[in-house]
Design a protein around this motif. Sequence first.
Motif, PDB file in Angstrom:
ATOM      1  N   GLU A   1      39.865  31.519  45.017  1.00 31.39           N
ATOM      2  CA  GLU A   1      39.390  31.815  46.362  1.00 31.39           C
ATOM      3  C   GLU A   1      40.258  32.903  46.985  1.00 31.39           C
ATOM      4  N   TYR A   2      39.587  33.867  47.575  1.00 30.92           N
ATOM      5  CA  TYR A   2      40.247  35.018  48.184  1.00 30.92           C
ATOM      6  C   TYR A   2      40.020  34.934  49.681  1.00 30.92           C
ATOM      7  N   SER A   3      40.995  35.328  50.454  1.00 29.92           N
ATOM      8  CA  SER A   3      40.800  35.335  51.901  1.00 29.92           C
ATOM      9  C   SER A   3      41.764  36.329  52.527  1.00 29.92           C
TER      10      SER A   3
ATOM     11  N   ARG B   1      34.723  35.457  43.346  1.00 26.12           N
ATOM     12  CA  ARG B   1      34.064  35.288  42.057  1.00 26.12           C
ATOM     13  C   ARG B   1      34.652  36.225  41.008  1.00 26.12           C
TER      14      ARG B   1
ATOM     15  N   ASP C   1      44.553  30.641  44.710  1.00 30.65           N
ATOM     16  CA  ASP C   1      44.281  31.044  46.094  1.00 30.65           C
ATOM     17  C   ASP C   1      44.991  32.346  46.368  1.00 30.65           C
ATOM     18  N   CYS C   2      44.224  33.358  46.719  1.00 36.23           N
ATOM     19  CA  CYS C   2      44.798  34.670  46.997  1.00 36.23           C
ATOM     20  C   CYS C   2      44.596  34.978  48.475  1.00 36.23           C
TER      21      CYS C   2
END
Lengths: 255, 255, 255, 255, 255, 255
Positions: free
Chosen positions: F74-76, F104, F127-128
């Motif tokens: 998951e990127y945020s 993705r 988690d990025c």
Amino acid sequence: MEIKDLLTEKTVIRPDGRAVDELRPVKITRSFTDIPEGSVLIECGNTRVMCTATFTPGVPRWRKDSGLGWVTAEYSMLPRATAERTDRESVRGKVGGRTHEISRLIGRCLRGVVDMKALGENQIQLDCDVLQADGGTRTASITGAYVALVEALRWAEKQRRIRSAERVLKDSVSAVSVGIINGHPMLDLPYIEDSQAMTDMNVAMTGSGEFIEIQGTAEHRPFSRDELNVLLDLATKGNRELQAIQRTALAGAAS
Amino acid sequence: MEIKDLLTEKTVIRPDGRAVDELRPVKITRSFTDIPEGSVLIECGNTRVMCTATFTPGVPRWRKDSGLGWVTAEYSMLPRATAERTDRESVRGKVGGRTHEISRLIGRCLRGVVDMKALGENQIQLDCDVLQADGGTRTASITGAYVALVEALRWAEKQRRIRSAERVLKDSVSAVSVGIINGHPMLDLPYIEDSQAMTDMNVAMTGSGEFIEIQGTAEHRPFSRDELNVLLDLATKGNRELQAIQRTALAGAAS
Amino acid sequence: MEIKDLLTEKTVIRPDGRAVDELRPVKITRSFTDIPEGSVLIECGNTRVMCTATFTPGVPRWRKDSGLGWVTAEYSMLPRATAERTDRESVRGKVGGRTHEISRLIGRCLRGVVDMKALGENQIQLDCDVLQADGGTRTASITGAYVALVEALRWAEKQRRIRSAERVLKDSVSAVSVGIINGHPMLDLPYIEDSQAMTDMNVAMTGSGEFIEIQGTAEHRPFSRDELNVLLDLATKGNRELQAIQRTALAGAAS
Amino acid sequence: MEIKDLLTEKTVIRPDGRAVDELRPVKITRSFTDIPEGSVLIECGNTRVMCTATFTPGVPRWRKDSGLGWVTAEYSMLPRATAERTDRESVRGKVGGRTHEISRLIGRCLRGVVDMKALGENQIQLDCDVLQADGGTRTASITGAYVALVEALRWAEKQRRIRSAERVLKDSVSAVSVGIINGHPMLDLPYIEDSQAMTDMNVAMTGSGEFIEIQGTAEHRPFSRDELNVLLDLATKGNRELQAIQRTALAGAAS
Amino acid sequence: MEIKDLLTEKTVIRPDGRAVDELRPVKITRSFTDIPEGSVLIECGNTRVMCTATFTPGVPRWRKDSGLGWVTAEYSMLPRATAERTDRESVRGKVGGRTHEISRLIGRCLRGVVDMKALGENQIQLDCDVLQADGGTRTASITGAYVALVEALRWAEKQRRIRSAERVLKDSVSAVSVGIINGHPMLDLPYIEDSQAMTDMNVAMTGSGEFIEIQGTAEHRPFSRDELNVLLDLATKGNRELQAIQRTALAGAAS
Amino acid sequence: MEIKDLLTEKTVIRPDGRAVDELRPVKITRSFTDIPEGSVLIECGNTRVMCTATFTPGVPRWRKDSGLGWVTAEYSMLPRATAERTDRESVRGKVGGRTHEISRLIGRCLRGVVDMKALGENQIQLDCDVLQADGGTRTASITGAYVALVEALRWAEKQRRIRSAERVLKDSVSAVSVGIINGHPMLDLPYIEDSQAMTDMNVAMTGSGEFIEIQGTAEHRPFSRDELNVLLDLATKGNRELQAIQRTALAGAAS
């Protein structure tokens, strides 16, 4: 400033003519609706909250097989509880921050007087729906939810779902707001005062006079330790009176 | 089967002892809360719905500069209106299909008796919150919302927001449920009957005896044209009586 | 006014030249796509709806171990089914009220002809996606979904998932819209008529001529009992013709 | 029990060896990132929060043309700030109750020291993102957000967006947690203590020693007025020390 | 490995008997529905996508007064496009990651051939709805959407909304998938091959043979520079053929 | 144009003075936070991404009893990673298209180097979270996430959750952006270049020099096969250097 000074402060005139340390008229109607295990209408001045208690066997998953019960609460305002219609949170698709905050507060206060072991693996859900709002809706919710909780526990005792309602209840709980308006500490603020308050505090206390929750906020003017003490004295007086009204309501037969 | 047959059908015993063409006791409390422009509590047997009407100057964007007003409605159930607690739609994050369907129905029925030109570019929002549900909550909502609407229009007339409440109202409207249970057509079904009904119909009618909305559903057993006619006769009788109760409520001063 | 009068009413000219009691051309294409158990394209004039039926073993949780099956439906419009592009409900993040209302209607109508015991613990999901909308999309959906349902049941019979498709089907079902435009009752309204209709009614009927669903709405002008009767006559005629077209489609081999 | 007693209570051993009235090591890194108008990393023991302040001309719509500014805050936890990964609220599609509650708390505390008139119609948004959580994340957020706020105001002064950063700041603000563990009142609880606390209180104070927010909660054991007083003494001591650290950080040049 | 080797690789047998560098049969139906400005059904083997183009005057707010137009796309699958029914994203309340990714890809590809200045402040929205999915839905969407885009621009030219469709179109665009299955590079993968592909690449190219988008993904086995070159050769061949089919479709009159 | 030409192209001046084939300074800090199984801060110029890896026993339901593991990402972006504050996706109530697309991409790249059988039925969540964004956040995320993944696998090996970290890793992976600015192919674009790029490509490669993912997009100007080849040469050079930095970081003890 001492509490005595407050009582003799004859010059302070509140919009509704009350003394600074006087509660608004409180009325608790038990068995307000027929279906729930506990159902109460509490009126504090013009504030009216319908509080229901739902007793369900079983607890949420994270608490299973702990032997402990659970108590939770949800607070909500009907759209026209307020002068301007508020959009429904269901329509907006999410529960707002204020609603979340108050629901959590009510839940903590009620859990504070419940012996979860004596409750066993049962859950009580408290729903506090504000029919009309005139300040103090969260404290009225706590005070009313306690009566609904007791009704539900008595029902559960009769139904032999729990051994004894009394043993589940470690104590009673009520809550009241206090605040400082134009420098004057006051008890039980209606909306008109609440919106002018520099400092606003909600205090939940047990029947034995201890604190379960203190939420003091002073966005508009910080308050001193002395002012805090006066506010706590007022809250103590208010809660003592509310607890007497709760006791009377619970002594009578359900309407 | 004619309506006469129904009336003489002495053998049919309903759970609450009513005749097949008899309404449950109806009570309309006006000015149930103080804040909204219109506020009504309607009780049909054990079903209790709080209906408020909010009058706001201006209309939604898509209707601006049309010279026409707008009337809309929202229906909702409190969690413990029902025997099993229903999760709040705000918590689930979306309005369910049933709620949407009923809100839209109420809105259409009320718009059906309003002269949008006479209302001018003003909006009336009707909120129907079910405090207790025992069948017929949508029809009770329509019947109660009409009274709240009239209160709001009278308020608007006094406030000189509209010229005349009477001119805005083309007619009155009420609604009632009818259904076929074990082959017997019946008027005004409580939950216990509703859940057994093979055919269920909600009929909204104007004071002048015309139809605004007919919603007949026969998921469990289709119904014939003859049965439909008997049901419509029952609905006509019920609506006539409800409209008399509305008139009486509106004739009195607001409580 | 009798149905005969209608037929002789030569002066009424509809935009597409039809008689007041005439259906638009209807075309049912079976096996429109290859993948689903049932797949139908129904065209009623310019309205085109793709109806698929999905057969799945098992039922929703609340129906488990009942021995009964379940039938449910979802309706949706492609963005450019309409003259102005409609935003996708997936993008808006919620299903709208109208969509909910129609999905529920289609589900009830189809359940009305299914013997849930004969279906056994299997579920059929009907998806009605409107490729082009020109009025009557919900009634076309019901009429088309019935054919897709039959296809899926025949597939299930071949696959030995159910004993007999015929036994599951208690009856057939179709639906049609009727309405009153400028005082003239008419059958099967395209968009241009629908948007002018004072009264609008959707009528779902079984092959044996009984009603499964009647939804009449008269937001713009209430209708009388006499008008209702004419409308029901028109709907009966229309549904009878639609059911003949359904039978022909189902008699042929799947395309 | 007096504060003196606490200091001499040599027998109480905390997991990290601190005295009952001792803060964890605090480190404030200014200009932690380069882009925001204010950017601070605050570390309180193992708790690390990144606080940024965004200065934007203009205010929310409801505050337009008031001549007043606005300050708001959002709090969030990165998924692996905690021992067990927490799902992102963006993925769950909604902000949880706890997050809402803390965001609102931070906003109120910071607004409590800002002169909205001196700020003018500008908005400051404080974002507090917890990189690592070991108790006291909300109080660390308040203490760190204050430093970020000052950075942003100094930036705005240099950019001539406001006349004077000093005039906007009515006071400074910091916050600390206190609690009662096994009957012992203690200052600045890490997670291991926090989870055992019977009573838990967060206290935000101004540089001049007054209260902006008191949130005491005693879900597990109510607390007496005497205990409250000891807790407030501890919080006062802790906040005084935090404010010294804030002053030192703000005196240095931004890193 | 050279492309020549591929062509002589007679031993590779694909499930549908195609040569490794052969497209599935492609059919483009113009004016598939009547309402949109552009409407195309594209069939690539069993994959069928309905592509509509909506021309609207005006652009999104962030692009106002730029003198430039905008092109955007939305992709969606009907529930039974796939072997197992997929839940609707509207019902789940959110657009999934895959849908987002593909919608963005289609939008970028089409924008890549549009001269935004020549389009002027107009917006074209492309909707690609998959009626049946058998691999390559995103590339079929791009190829079909281009034809719908041209239809919409020709409509706009006729309506004098733009000066010249030709000037808006800098080039044409098509897309095709390529992949490596069991070590064999192949063109235009149906679902059965796609699901076995170790490497999967979607290549969008202009009519003049340049790349607009390359998306190669090798979750299952990385690919070498040489393999990449063979894949790009295959994609170039496939796109050249697709563009011939587009030209033929656009040369004919709209059906 | 050959890569040699590029290197001698002395006249091209980049805003930060780099050569066209030069990476920005890269810094990888291991064990950036203490709690996660893997925790890395990667800095590529001013872009800073915190990458954590969470190791959990068990896999998602659809992969149960397969004997295979799973890796997801998951990127945020934090709100003030960017020059203008971006609203939180949690507050907007949904994950945006760009976020979905990047999450993705990262997941696919990392899965591309993991032997799922050797991982066994365990899941690793990456988690990025972008603390500061200056171009290339998605490629920095991939490069950093790989290091966090290795840390987590080493942890799992020590904890005897897996047999051997080395066996789980089929290869290493890094990613870098390349693009064409004013006709000049360049490596590793910061925001200022990225926003001017006509063609933009992200290339993920394994340590053994093969491609895992190529995403080239040319919304603004299509690119030729020759240009593609130059870009791939640049990306190969950049990835080789990044992998050297990864190796150095992983050789040292965790900070």
